[in-house]
Design an enzyme around this catalytic site. Structure first.
Site, PDB file in Angstrom:
ATOM      1  CE  LYS A 122      22.902  41.952  -5.570  1.00 53.65           C
ATOM      2  NZ  LYS A 122      22.120  43.193  -5.262  1.00 53.65           N
ATOM      3  CG  ASN A 139      -1.728   1.247   1.368  1.00 54.78           C
ATOM      4  OD1 ASN A 139      -2.141   1.835   0.378  1.00 54.78           O
ATOM      5  ND2 ASN A 139      -1.973   1.661   2.611  1.00 54.78           N
ATOM      6  CG  ASN A 155      26.340  46.324  -5.131  1.00 56.61           C
ATOM      7  OD1 ASN A 155      27.388  46.074  -4.546  1.00 56.61           O
ATOM      8  ND2 ASN A 155      25.358  45.444  -5.219  1.00 56.61           N
ATOM      9  CG  HIS A 165      39.559  37.622 -17.140  1.00 57.61           C
ATOM     10  ND1 HIS A 165      39.761  36.408 -17.738  1.00 57.61           N
ATOM     11  CD2 HIS A 165      39.735  38.556 -18.103  1.00 57.61           C
ATOM     12  CE1 HIS A 165      40.054  36.593 -19.009  1.00 57.61           C
ATOM     13  NE2 HIS A 165      40.036  37.891 -19.262  1.00 57.61           N
TER      14      HIS A 165
END
Length: 458
Positions: free
Chosen positions: A337, A173, A372, A349
């Protein structure tokens, strides 16, 4: 012929104590998706298909995941854990709505397929009241056996109650069931708890169906499809099975993998034609790779879009929000990102590109950093088409580099640079003829007292 309506109830209230984790069991992941998500995605959908998820009283995160994956899902709470039938009846309101087919599944079986759900519904179309999913494990010890006579299911016998002859049966089952919706609620409400644990077992439905003179049957599937997850070891085993499926599907779709067993994919990874994946690549959720792209060895991609004939790696990390245009290149030891990199641009690179838009054909030299983050927020860098960023440059965001502009190597750029301009921001080079020779001579005579660049020889 009218399409049959369906209600799928997914049981996801288990505590999962054997996982040894603070994370609810069904939220652990296989191929970048939760166990629950895999089951919900396999369940019937579209017109006439409804979905209910039964959760525990302290599992709001499970409800949230169900809504994320299937916004159409209704959630119900099983406040006491009193067995599988009790859990199903937590969704009594949904059952009472009267779908033609009632499917019952488990949130910890991520390998079950949509095709298996459809096969399980077929006996209901043919007049059966109950269909139970069965499988043949390598070792049936511990599983309830499915007793079949004349092609019909007559009982589910638990291991402890099985005779020696019944224990020789290999058909077991899986727990997944399909009921005729017209009689499902009446059958479920007749299940009692006269057992040693005082719980309500869904398996008792078979005997009730038989007592009512109705038909129960078995649909058989592979052991992998109904592999339940209760431990981290079983989670790893399920991951291996899923990865094998995903790799085979990719290969069958025309993806070239040099060493397939070293490549890890997410359940939602999509490929164009003539894509090449080199060894030791990890592709997380939300990645699409277009025709002719090459993902070189030891690269890691998550929530990234790779354009036609683009190249990534080796040793590249593409984080969420990266979009790589046609023919663009991301080279070795590059991290991106939230970066849009247009067609033909090159970041070859040792570079970090974050929160940036790089124009078509731009060249980003080795060692370039987009600065950033100022400690409080993220800021954007824009680099125009055809711009050239010299090696070892730092671009302090927010900043815009115009189309066709040149940035001298080693520069720290904190102000916008116009189109086609040259920007150089570094200390001037000083040359002192013969200094090195005089310094060495002084050191050799022991006259230089320090170990730095000493006193200037005049």
């Amino acid at each position: 012929m009218l399409r049959r309506t369906s209600l799928t109830i997914v049981l996801a209230a288990g505590e999962g104590t054997r996982m040894r984790s603070a994370t609810p069991k069904v939220l652990h992941q296989v191929a970048g998706e939760s166990l629950l998500a895999h089951v919900l995605n396999a369940a019937p959908r579209g017109d006439g298909a409804s979905l209910a998820v039964v959760v525990g009283p302290d599992h709001a995160a499970v409800s949230n995941e169900a809504k994320r994956v299937r916004p159409d899902a209704a959630t119900f709470v099983q406040r006491e854990r009193l067995g599988t039938a009790h859990a199903v009846l937590a969704a009594r309101e949904a059952i009472a709505a009267g779908a033609d087919d009632l499917l019952i599944a488990f949130g910890d079986t991520p390998l079950i397929s949509a095709a298996t759900f459809e096969r399980l519904r077929q006996p209901l179309r043919d007049g059966a009241t109950l269909a139970v999913l069965g499988f043949r494990p390598a070792d049936p010890t511990g599983y309830g056996r499915l007793l079949v006579e004349g092609g019909r299911l007559v009982a589910i016998r638990e291991q402890a109650d099985a005779s020696a002859e019944e224990r020789e049966i290999t058909l077991c089952n899986a727990g997944v069931m399909a009921f005729d919706g017209r009689t499902a609620l009446a059958i479920l409400e007749r299940i009692g708890n006269a057992n040693s644990k005082g719980e309500y077992y869904l398996t008792d439905a078979v005997a009730i169906v038989r007592d009512l003179g109705l038909e129960a049957t078995v649909i058989e599937t592979s052991a992998d499809e109904v592999r339940g997850i209760n431990t981290k070891a079983q989670l790893a085993e399920a991951e291996a099975v899923m990865q094998a499926r995903l790799r085979r599907a990719a290969l069958d779709a025309g993806v070239t993998m040099i060493a397939p067993d070293t490549v890890f994919l997410a359940a939602d990874t999509t490929f164009g034609v003539d894509v090449t994946i080199e060894p030791f690549v990890v592709i997380g959720p939300g990645v699409s790779i277009a025709d002719g792209a090459v993902i070189h060895a030891f690269s890691h991609l998550v929530q990234a879009v790779i354009g036609k004939n683009a190249s990534v790696g080796p040793y590249a990390r593409l984080r969420p929000g990266t979009s790589l245009g046609d023919g663009a290149k991301i080279g070795n030891f590059v991290e991106t990102k939230a970066a849009i990199i247009d067609a033909g641009a090159k970041v070859n690179h040792l570079t970090y590109i974050g929160d940036s838009h790089i124009g078509a054909g731009a060249n980003i030299g080795a060692g370039t950093i987009t600065c950033n983050y100022d400690g409080f927020g993220k800021h954007k860098t824009k680099i125009g088409a055809g711009a050239f960023i010299g090696s070892n440059s730092s671009l302090v965001a927010p900043v815009t580099i115009g189309a066709g502009a040149y940035i001298g190597s080693g520069s720290v750029i904190s102000r916008d640079v116009p189109d086609d301009a040259l920007a150089v921001a570094r200390g001037q080079q000083a040359i002192r003829e013969g200094w090195a020779k005089r310094f060495r001579e002084a050191k050799s005579r022991g006259k230089a007292k320090d170990t730095g660049h000493a006193k200037d020889a005049k």
